[in-house]
Write a protein that holds these residues in place. Structure first.
Motif, mmCIF file in Angstrom:
data_model
loop_
_atom_site.group_PDB
_atom_site.id
_atom_site.type_symbol
_atom_site.label_atom_id
_atom_site.label_comp_id
_atom_site.label_asym_id
_atom_site.label_seq_id
_atom_site.Cartn_x
_atom_site.Cartn_y
_atom_site.Cartn_z
ATOM 1 N N LYS A 134 1.017 -1.253 0.070
ATOM 2 C CA LYS A 134 0.002 0.026 -0.108
ATOM 3 C C LYS A 134 0.843 1.136 -0.117
ATOM 4 C CE LYS A 134 -4.127 -1.922 2.280
ATOM 5 N NZ LYS A 134 -5.232 -1.489 1.282
ATOM 6 N N ILE A 135 0.589 2.088 -0.982
ATOM 7 C CA ILE A 135 1.274 3.542 -1.130
ATOM 8 C C ILE A 135 0.639 4.677 -0.825
ATOM 9 C CG2 ILE A 135 2.649 4.745 -2.691
ATOM 10 C CD1 ILE A 135 3.272 2.135 -4.003
ATOM 11 N N PRO A 136 0.846 5.310 0.285
ATOM 12 C CA PRO A 136 0.170 6.849 0.436
ATOM 13 C C PRO A 136 0.447 7.545 -0.459
ATOM 14 C CG PRO A 136 1.623 6.138 2.218
ATOM 15 C CD PRO A 136 1.841 5.206 1.203
ATOM 16 N N LEU A 137 -0.436 8.308 -1.166
ATOM 17 C CA LEU A 137 -0.007 9.147 -2.296
ATOM 18 C C LEU A 137 -0.904 10.511 -2.508
ATOM 19 C CD1 LEU A 137 1.632 8.533 -4.670
ATOM 20 C CD2 LEU A 137 -0.477 7.977 -6.003
ATOM 21 N N GLU A 138 -0.263 11.664 -2.558
ATOM 22 C CA GLU A 138 -0.553 12.907 -2.889
ATOM 23 C C GLU A 138 -0.852 13.026 -4.356
ATOM 24 O OE1 GLU A 138 1.184 16.091 -0.914
ATOM 25 O OE2 GLU A 138 0.476 15.337 1.146
ATOM 26 N N VAL A 139 -1.981 13.093 -4.942
ATOM 27 C CA VAL A 139 -2.200 13.268 -6.279
ATOM 28 C C VAL A 139 -2.699 14.757 -6.512
ATOM 29 C CG1 VAL A 139 -3.575 12.394 -8.221
ATOM 30 C CG2 VAL A 139 -3.032 10.829 -6.281
ATOM 31 N N GLU A 140 -2.061 15.487 -7.600
ATOM 32 C CA GLU A 140 -2.487 16.633 -7.933
ATOM 33 C C GLU A 140 -3.988 16.685 -8.283
ATOM 34 O OE1 GLU A 140 0.020 18.282 -10.892
ATOM 35 O OE2 GLU A 140 2.056 18.002 -9.641
ATOM 36 N N ALA A 141 -4.600 17.616 -7.766
ATOM 37 C CA ALA A 141 -5.982 17.983 -7.976
ATOM 38 C C ALA A 141 -6.253 18.369 -9.604
ATOM 39 C CB ALA A 141 -6.596 18.544 -7.305
ATOM 40 N N ALA A 142 -7.423 18.054 -10.189
ATOM 41 C CA ALA A 142 -7.680 18.299 -11.684
ATOM 42 C C ALA A 142 -7.942 19.819 -11.534
ATOM 43 C CB ALA A 142 -8.862 17.765 -12.077
ATOM 44 N N THR A 143 -7.484 20.592 -12.793
ATOM 45 C CA THR A 143 -7.565 21.941 -12.803
ATOM 46 C C THR A 143 -7.945 22.238 -14.210
ATOM 47 O OG1 THR A 143 -5.354 22.381 -13.284
ATOM 48 C CG2 THR A 143 -6.106 22.458 -11.019
ATOM 49 N N LEU A 144 -8.548 23.440 -14.575
ATOM 50 C CA LEU A 144 -8.607 23.743 -16.013
ATOM 51 C C LEU A 144 -7.531 23.711 -16.844
ATOM 52 C CD1 LEU A 144 -11.383 26.438 -15.681
ATOM 53 C CD2 LEU A 144 -11.808 23.952 -16.862
ATOM 54 N N ASP A 150 -7.927 10.885 -14.269
ATOM 55 C CA ASP A 150 -7.635 10.634 -13.050
ATOM 56 C C ASP A 150 -6.575 9.479 -12.895
ATOM 57 O OD1 ASP A 150 -9.531 12.446 -12.382
ATOM 58 O OD2 ASP A 150 -11.004 11.181 -12.001
ATOM 59 N N PHE A 151 -6.688 8.535 -13.919
ATOM 60 C CA PHE A 151 -5.796 7.189 -13.822
ATOM 61 C C PHE A 151 -4.527 7.918 -14.055
ATOM 62 C CE2 PHE A 151 -3.885 3.636 -16.286
ATOM 63 C CZ PHE A 151 -3.359 3.078 -15.154
ATOM 64 N N GLU A 152 -4.122 8.671 -14.994
ATOM 65 C CA GLU A 152 -2.999 9.093 -15.616
ATOM 66 C C GLU A 152 -2.268 9.978 -14.377
ATOM 67 O OE1 GLU A 152 -4.942 7.785 -18.959
ATOM 68 O OE2 GLU A 152 -5.646 9.131 -17.613
ATOM 69 N N ARG A 153 -3.181 10.608 -13.838
ATOM 70 C CA ARG A 153 -2.844 11.446 -12.537
ATOM 71 C C ARG A 153 -2.176 10.635 -11.597
ATOM 72 N NH1 ARG A 153 -4.350 16.533 -12.726
ATOM 73 N NH2 ARG A 153 -5.979 16.240 -14.182
ATOM 74 N N ILE A 154 -2.884 9.635 -11.339
ATOM 75 C CA ILE A 154 -2.295 8.529 -10.120
ATOM 76 C C ILE A 154 -1.025 7.919 -10.750
ATOM 77 C CG2 ILE A 154 -2.619 6.298 -9.128
ATOM 78 C CD1 ILE A 154 -5.528 7.290 -8.371
ATOM 79 N N ARG A 155 -0.920 7.479 -11.819
ATOM 80 C CA ARG A 155 0.234 6.733 -12.603
ATOM 81 C C ARG A 155 1.496 7.825 -12.605
ATOM 82 N NH1 ARG A 155 -0.722 4.034 -18.160
ATOM 83 N NH2 ARG A 155 -1.064 5.961 -18.799
ATOM 84 N N ASP A 156 1.316 8.834 -12.899
ATOM 85 C CA ASP A 156 2.205 9.952 -13.023
ATOM 86 C C ASP A 156 2.878 10.245 -11.327
ATOM 87 O OD1 ASP A 156 1.971 10.245 -15.412
ATOM 88 O OD2 ASP A 156 0.920 11.990 -15.483
ATOM 89 N N ALA A 157 1.791 10.274 -10.386
ATOM 90 C CA ALA A 157 2.377 10.426 -9.079
ATOM 91 C C ALA A 157 3.034 9.223 -8.598
ATOM 92 C CB ALA A 157 1.068 10.794 -8.223
ATOM 93 N N ALA A 160 6.707 9.573 -9.800
ATOM 94 C CA ALA A 160 7.431 10.449 -9.373
ATOM 95 C C ALA A 160 7.911 10.168 -8.097
ATOM 96 C CB ALA A 160 6.587 11.853 -9.486
ATOM 97 N N SER A 161 6.816 9.467 -6.999
ATOM 98 C CA SER A 161 7.142 9.171 -5.797
ATOM 99 C C SER A 161 7.796 7.918 -5.685
ATOM 100 C CB SER A 161 5.893 9.144 -4.932
ATOM 101 O OG SER A 161 5.155 8.144 -5.383
ATOM 102 N N CYS A 162 7.552 6.776 -6.520
ATOM 103 C CA CYS A 162 8.069 5.689 -6.081
ATOM 104 C C CYS A 162 8.839 4.938 -7.249
ATOM 105 C CB CYS A 162 7.045 4.477 -5.733
ATOM 106 S SG CYS A 162 5.749 5.061 -4.747
ATOM 107 N N GLY A 163 9.067 5.591 -8.438
ATOM 108 C CA GLY A 163 9.747 5.180 -9.451
ATOM 109 C C GLY A 163 9.177 4.118 -10.304
#
Length: 669
Positions: A134-144, A150-157, A160-163
């Protein structure tokens, strides 16, 4: 209607016999020593004596069990049983009378005393490297200004955090609910009220569960600290489950039960036969074991403050037939030469596809099998005991059950085989045999001078004759081995297994069938009101079982090119409880220094736990399953000759130097 004796078999205890036609199932159970709850005193109101009638023909027992062999459903039963239970052939034992042969399954909740099941293994070193984290994650909130999904946002996070690479996939049902999880209002989730990370305007805080660094199998709002898995050992007779903490490598709790499939047969071949002879046999078998696993899962989760869906990884081991039954793979070809399994390799199956009540997007990992009847449970024993790491000494691992598996070798070479020992060693083919439960004789010693016996019953601290009334009901596996060894050491049975009727003792007599028997316990000592005996047929059943095991071990030694073994590991419940000296005296295991014959506890369960805690152990299991060489002993040209020689106690020709001092003391007829 004239009264006559009808045949009744109770499972999972394995107790059976003939009873007078017209008596109730509860009365029949009491006569045969089967414990069934009856809180209301047979007034048909408590429902505690609920049993299930198995309808159909059971070739193993030559038994045609039908609902028509019982009295009709009473009004009291209709008031206690649900419509579903009635449709599934449940009855109240206190009000149902028997008029023909039947097979009765006593559900766990109706059993008076719990079967003794070996759950514990031994302390083993391992590396904590689970497949799921289990990995605690801060995901950037969506903006205009940021239109990523949403999936791509989690995958990018995660990258960045775990490689973790951007090749990461996500389970489809998780993806479907992902938008709601990311935008979750913290106050609505009772499970993260105290531990949840507060949402901010700029980030969405979630806990992502990753499987094998390849797939997102769960996304939860806030910080979820626990990460638990389940290891399950599905044996022919018993099922054991372990709830494990995947963050610290600790076993949180364990639970066990009799395998519910016992109602369809006590050994693997009889269960294959049941599937082949009954149109819905496969569905019944699979439903029974999945229901059993789910029962253990829910009990463990509730007891330890979790929900079943908190379990995010599962590892299962089983023998090959149990594997096919649990996964729903057609098993009938396992009963035919060349005994090929539907699948040999390890598998990763979604829990939802198997119907197992854990996190539905998680995986169930099954260890591989080595050969037809050398299953994943044996591979579990191998990765727990690791005989293939021995540099010089030869080690033999024996897992004794209704099907015995044997491994031998060291770092240079490993061989394995399987032996059809049958259920005799677990009491099934013994006149007064029973499972290891309270009331079973588990230890015995016979004085060669007086021919008198002392024995210990499960649930009692003292031996007979210190304890005048023992409450004995029958004899379990360890007691069976002790009794045969003691009969042989006292000269009551000869090397060929025949009784010496010339001895002067009232314990040695001819039974009702005219065949020799030894009285183990007099009726007044027991709780069944009849003498518990061990007869000529019982001795023969043990001879067949022990010969199968010994011949298998003997062939492996020959193929490996060794004439002695440095150590023997006895795995499983039977190996844990039997007396090592007794086993060697009757020739069940090859000659070896008794100091180097050790019990490993539930090594198959240990292997499942190790594979749960360390993903590298799964790779190790796949490697050893490929590398170990299977020897099919039954096709050897001199198999029958060796088998006959192995029927003798301890053997017709082989020497046993480590116990020769015991053999020298045996009185000659």
């Amino acid at each position: 209607m004239s009264l006559m004796a009808v045949k009744i078999i109770f499972q999972p205890s394995g107790l059976r016999g003939r009873v007078e036609e017209g008596i109730s199932l509860l009365e029949a159970a009491r006569q045969l020593g089967v414990d069934i709850e009856s809180v209301c005193g047979s007034t048909e109101i408590c429902g505690k004596c609920k049993v299930k009638i198995e309808a159909g023909y059971f070739a193993k027992f030559n038994l045609d069990s039908q609902m028509s062999h019982l009295s009709g459903l009473s009004g009291e039963e209709r008031g206690v049983l649900t419509e579903k239970e009635i449709a599934e052939n449940y009855r109240l034992a206190c009000s149902t009378r028997i008029y023909g042969d039947v097979l009765v399954f006593v559900p766990e909740e109706s059993r008076g005393k719990k079967q003794v099941v070996l759950e514990q293994g031994k302390e083993r070193l391992f590396k904590l490297n689970p497949a799921v984290r289990k990995i605690p994650l801060e995901v950037e909130a969506a903006t205009l200004g940021d239109l990523r999904g949403d999936f791509e946002r989690i995958r990018d996070a995660l990258a960045a955090s775990c490689g973790l690479t951007k090749d990461l996939t996500i389970d489809f049902p998780v993806l479907c609910n992902l938008p709601n999880i990311l935008r979750y209002e913290r106050s609505k989730n009772r499970r993260i009220t105290d531990k949840g990370m507060p949402l901010t305007k700029d980030t969405w805080n979630v806990t992502v569960t990753i499987w094998n660094n390849r797939e997102i199998i769960l996304v939860e709002p806030g910080l979820i600290e626990h990460c638990v898995g389940l290891a399950v050992d599905v044996g022919t007779t018993t099922v054991v489950a372990y709830l494990c903490d995947l963050k610290n490598g600790k076993v949180l709790d364990m639970d066990s039960m009799m395998n519910p499939q016992v109602r369809y047969g006590e050994d693997v071949l009889s269960r294959i036969s049941y599937v082949m002879m009954n149109e819905s046999g496969m569905r019944h078998m699979r439903d029974a074991i999945i229901e059993g696993i789910n029962t253990l899962t829910c009990r463990l989760a509730e007891k330890n403050g979790f929900l079943p869906e908190d379990i995010v990884d599962v590892v299962m081991v089983f023998n090959t037939v149990m594997q096919h039954a649990a996964l729903g793979i057609e098993p009938k070809f396992l009963g035919r030469s060349p005994f090929i399994a539907g699948v040999k390799s390890s598998m990763n199956i979604k829990a939802r596809d198997l119907g197992i009540k854990v996190c539905q997007t998680s995986y169930v990992h099954t260890l591989p099998i080595a050969a037809g009847f050398v299953g994943a449970d044996n591979v579990g024993v191998l990765i727990a005991e690791e005989p293939y790491r021995e540099q010089e000494k030869i080690r033999m691992c024996i897992d004794i059950g209704t099907n015995g598996e044997i491994d031998i070798g060291n770092a240079d070479k490993m061989l394995c085989t399987s032996c059809a020992t049958g259920p005799a060693l677990e009491g099934a083919q013994i006149k007064f045999g029973m499972r290891a439960a309270p009331g079973a004789i588990e230890k015995a010693r016979i004085d060669p001078e007086t021919i008198e016996i002392s024995y210990k019953v499960i649930g009692q601290e003292q031996f007979y004759p210190e304890l005048k009334t023992t409450g004995a009901k029958g004899i379990c596996g360890s007691g069976i081995i002790d009794i045969v060894a003691e009969l042989f050491k006292a000269g009551i049975i000869q090397s060929n297994g025949r009784f010496n009727m010339g001895l002067n003792s009232n314990r040695i007599r001819k039974g009702e069938d005219g065949k020799p028997e030894y009285v183990v316990a007099w009726a007044e000592e027991t709780s069944i009101g009849k003498d518990i005996t061990f007869n000529q047929a019982d001795v023969r059943a043990v001879q067949l079982a022990k010969a199968a095991l010994y011949v298998g071990a003997n062939y492996l030694m020959e193929k490996l090119g060794v004439d002695c073994i440095d150590s023997i590991v006895l795995a499983g419940a039977f190996g844990n409880f039997i007396d090592r000296e007794s086993a060697m005296v009757i020739g069940m295991i090859p000659d070896c220094d008794l100091a180097n014959v050790v019990a490993a506890g539930n090594a198959a369960g240990d292997g499942a736990k190790l594979a749960l805690f360390d993903v590298d152990k799964r790779e190790e299991a796949a490697w050893i399953a490929r590398e170990i060489e299977f020897i099919e002993t039954a096709i050897e040209p001199d198999f029958q000759k060796r088998f006959v020689a192995a029927m003798a106690f301890p053997h017709a020709g082989d020497k046993f130097p480590h116990i020769q001092h015991l053999l020298d003391k045996i009185p000659k007829p």
